[in-house]
Design a protein around this motif. Structure first.
Motif, PDB file in Angstrom:
ATOM      1  N   SER A   1       0.853  -1.271   0.051  1.00  0.00           N
ATOM      2  CA  SER A   1      -0.108   0.089  -0.105  1.00  0.00           C
ATOM      3  C   SER A   1       0.737   1.247   0.006  1.00  0.00           C
ATOM      4  CB  SER A   1      -1.104   0.053   1.358  1.00  0.00           C
ATOM      5  OG  SER A   1      -0.161   0.144   2.468  1.00  0.00           O
TER       6      SER A   1
ATOM      7  N   TYR B   1     -13.449  -5.893  -4.055  1.00  0.00           N
ATOM      8  CA  TYR B   1     -13.101  -4.689  -4.288  1.00  0.00           C
ATOM      9  C   TYR B   1     -14.445  -3.741  -4.489  1.00  0.00           C
ATOM     10  CZ  TYR B   1     -12.090  -0.617  -7.520  1.00  0.00           C
ATOM     11  OH  TYR B   1     -12.240   0.730  -8.158  1.00  0.00           O
TER      12      TYR B   1
ATOM     13  N   LEU C   1     -12.914   2.506  -1.781  1.00  0.00           N
ATOM     14  CA  LEU C   1     -11.320   2.873  -2.203  1.00  0.00           C
ATOM     15  C   LEU C   1     -11.475   4.259  -1.407  1.00  0.00           C
ATOM     16  CD1 LEU C   1      -9.190   1.478  -3.423  1.00  0.00           C
ATOM     17  CD2 LEU C   1      -9.607   2.787  -5.241  1.00  0.00           C
TER      18      LEU C   1
ATOM     19  N   GLN D   1      -4.517   2.015   2.086  1.00  0.00           N
ATOM     20  CA  GLN D   1      -5.308   0.941   1.391  1.00  0.00           C
ATOM     21  C   GLN D   1      -4.478   0.272   0.009  1.00  0.00           C
ATOM     22  OE1 GLN D   1      -8.870   2.830   0.318  1.00  0.00           O
ATOM     23  NE2 GLN D   1     -10.037   2.055   2.053  1.00  0.00           N
ATOM     24  N   TYR D   2      -4.739  -0.926  -0.359  1.00  0.00           N
ATOM     25  CA  TYR D   2      -4.256  -1.116  -1.614  1.00  0.00           C
ATOM     26  C   TYR D   2      -5.644  -2.113  -2.288  1.00  0.00           C
ATOM     27  CZ  TYR D   2      -1.692  -4.288  -4.845  1.00  0.00           C
ATOM     28  OH  TYR D   2      -1.241  -4.914  -6.048  1.00  0.00           O
ATOM     29  N   SER D   3      -5.442  -2.047  -3.739  1.00  0.00           N
ATOM     30  CA  SER D   3      -6.553  -2.981  -4.244  1.00  0.00           C
ATOM     31  C   SER D   3      -5.807  -3.285  -5.686  1.00  0.00           C
ATOM     32  CB  SER D   3      -7.476  -2.085  -4.543  1.00  0.00           C
ATOM     33  OG  SER D   3      -8.328  -2.796  -5.724  1.00  0.00           O
ATOM     34  N   ASN D   4      -6.013  -4.676  -6.006  1.00  0.00           N
ATOM     35  CA  ASN D   4      -5.581  -5.305  -7.131  1.00  0.00           C
ATOM     36  C   ASN D   4      -6.740  -5.425  -8.274  1.00  0.00           C
ATOM     37  OD1 ASN D   4      -7.129  -7.207  -6.202  1.00  0.00           O
ATOM     38  ND2 ASN D   4      -5.643  -9.061  -5.674  1.00  0.00           N
TER      39      ASN D   4
ATOM     40  N   SER E   1      -9.717  -7.598  -5.242  1.00  0.00           N
ATOM     41  CA  SER E   1      -9.981  -7.393  -3.744  1.00  0.00           C
ATOM     42  C   SER E   1      -9.324  -6.110  -3.355  1.00  0.00           C
ATOM     43  CB  SER E   1      -9.238  -8.665  -3.241  1.00  0.00           C
ATOM     44  OG  SER E   1      -9.518 -10.017  -3.764  1.00  0.00           O
ATOM     45  N   MET E   2      -9.237  -5.999  -2.264  1.00  0.00           N
ATOM     46  CA  MET E   2      -8.779  -4.762  -1.423  1.00  0.00           C
ATOM     47  C   MET E   2      -8.629  -4.774   0.006  1.00  0.00           C
ATOM     48  SD  MET E   2     -11.986  -1.857  -1.627  1.00  0.00           S
ATOM     49  CE  MET E   2     -11.148  -0.625  -0.455  1.00  0.00           C
TER      50      MET E   2
ATOM     51  N   SER F   1      -7.683  -2.564   3.641  1.00  0.00           N
ATOM     52  CA  SER F   1      -7.733  -1.364   4.344  1.00  0.00           C
ATOM     53  C   SER F   1      -6.787  -1.592   5.542  1.00  0.00           C
ATOM     54  CB  SER F   1      -8.874  -0.560   4.468  1.00  0.00           C
ATOM     55  OG  SER F   1      -8.459   0.533   5.286  1.00  0.00           O
TER      56      SER F   1
END
Length: 332
Positions: free
Chosen positions: A72, A92, A97, A138-141, A144-145, A147
């Motif tokens: 992230s 996701y 987001l 946060q990170y998302s591909n 999925s994500m 936090s």
């Protein structure tokens, strides 16, 4: 929501960050998940940051503090046994987001129940009386994500400051710099001391409220093999933790017995692209020879030592051991 079990005794940040990413990639996102983990003393670098710029390399090396990059964004943070990390892993949803309020609400609710007047401040920090007790990212591909955030229950704040204290005038970088904030421990605001286990229990009660009972999820042996493989291939690698740093210039200056050495180094992709050595030392060799030797190698001490094999540093500087010169050049 499921609570991921099985990592309560793991304090290796390489494994815990790999566990987080593995769950993000491989778990069935028909359900949201909550993961807690505690890391041994470590500095966790944001995805887009210049690692060397974010750490006090000498202090980190002296104290054996591990340095690991996360997936992230955001700034560098310090973890130790007094800090609890939480991670919500979900399907996701673009509406979620950068919606830190959604994911920090149960945490803030739990803190308020403990008598801690915590609140979300700005975009992604939880604060009490203007002092930061939690940073979130946060990170998302795209599928999925996650936090995730820190909770400073009883962390060593002196080490927080020392480990992340870097002289800003020595490095020029294109990386995202951390914004330092006044930090505090949650324990300062509690009426009576609370153990980490009790603290974690209060958080679980707030997240898994009545009607949303606690459900556990345990990874399989095959899952754990995947986690350890990811930790080894990615989170323990120099390429991920240091080599991904954006291009930067660093200046290293030190006065030795035979004079001062001033090295200006340009690093890109984790490699020395250019180096210039100045100073008032009295050696008679042409330092351009050393500059050529060091150009194109990885900016890490073992690579510098290997490049210097066969070079008579005494000819260039006077009395100088290769290990000493390598340690001087490499900030981390």
């Amino acid at each position: 929501m499921f609570f991921i079990q099985g990592n309560s005794d793991i304090t290796d940040p390489h494994i815990n960050l790999a566990l987080e990413e593995y769950c993000l990639r491989h778990l069935d996102m028909g359900h949201p998940y909550l993961l807690f983990y505690i890391n041994a003393p470590s500095v966790i670098i944001g995805r887009n940051q210049n690692t060397v710029e974010e750490i006090n390399a000498d202090y980190v090396r002296e104290k054996g503090i591990r340095v690991v990059r996360r997936v992230s964004g955001g700034g560098a943070v310090y973890h130790d046994s007094g800090n609890l990390n939480f991670s919500f892993i979900t399907r996701y949803d673009r509406h979620h987001l950068n919606n830190f309020k959604k994911f920090t609400s149960p945490v803030i609710r739990a803190l308020n129940r403990m008598g801690v007047p915590a609140a979300l401040n700005g975009r992604n920090d939880i604060v009490v009386s203007g002092r930061k007790i939690s940073g979130n990212a946060q990170y998302s591909n795209g599928k999925s994500m996650l936090s995730h955030g820190t909770l400073l229950l009883d962390s060593d704040l002196d080490t927080v400051v020392r480990a992340l204290n870097v002289s800003a005038d020595k490095i020029e970088s294109k990386g995202l710099k951390s914004v330092r904030s006044r930090v505090a421990n949650i324990s300062e605001f509690l009426e009576k001391p609370m153990s980490m286990d009790a603290f974690r229990g209060c958080l679980l009660e707030a997240v898994f409220s009545p009607g949303n009972g606690l459900r556990e999820y345990r990874l399989t042996d095959a899952d754990w093999e995947g986690v350890h493989s990811l930790a080894q291939e990615k989170y323990r690698s120099w390429d991920w933790n240091y080599g991904r740093s954006p291009r930067f210039n660093i200046r290293r200056v030190r006065r030795f017995e035979m004079g001062q050495i001033d090295a200006r180094i340009e690093v890109e992709g984790g490699e020395i692209r250019q180096i210039r050595i100045y100073g008032d030392f009295l050696g008679h060799g042409n330092v351009a020879d050393l500059e050529t030797r060091l150009t194109g190698i990885r900016y890490r001490s073992d690579a510098v030592r290997q490049a210097l094999e066969g070079a008579d540093l005494n000819r260039y500087f006077g009395k100088m051991a290769p290990d000493t010169f390598a340690e001087f050049l490499v900030a981390a």
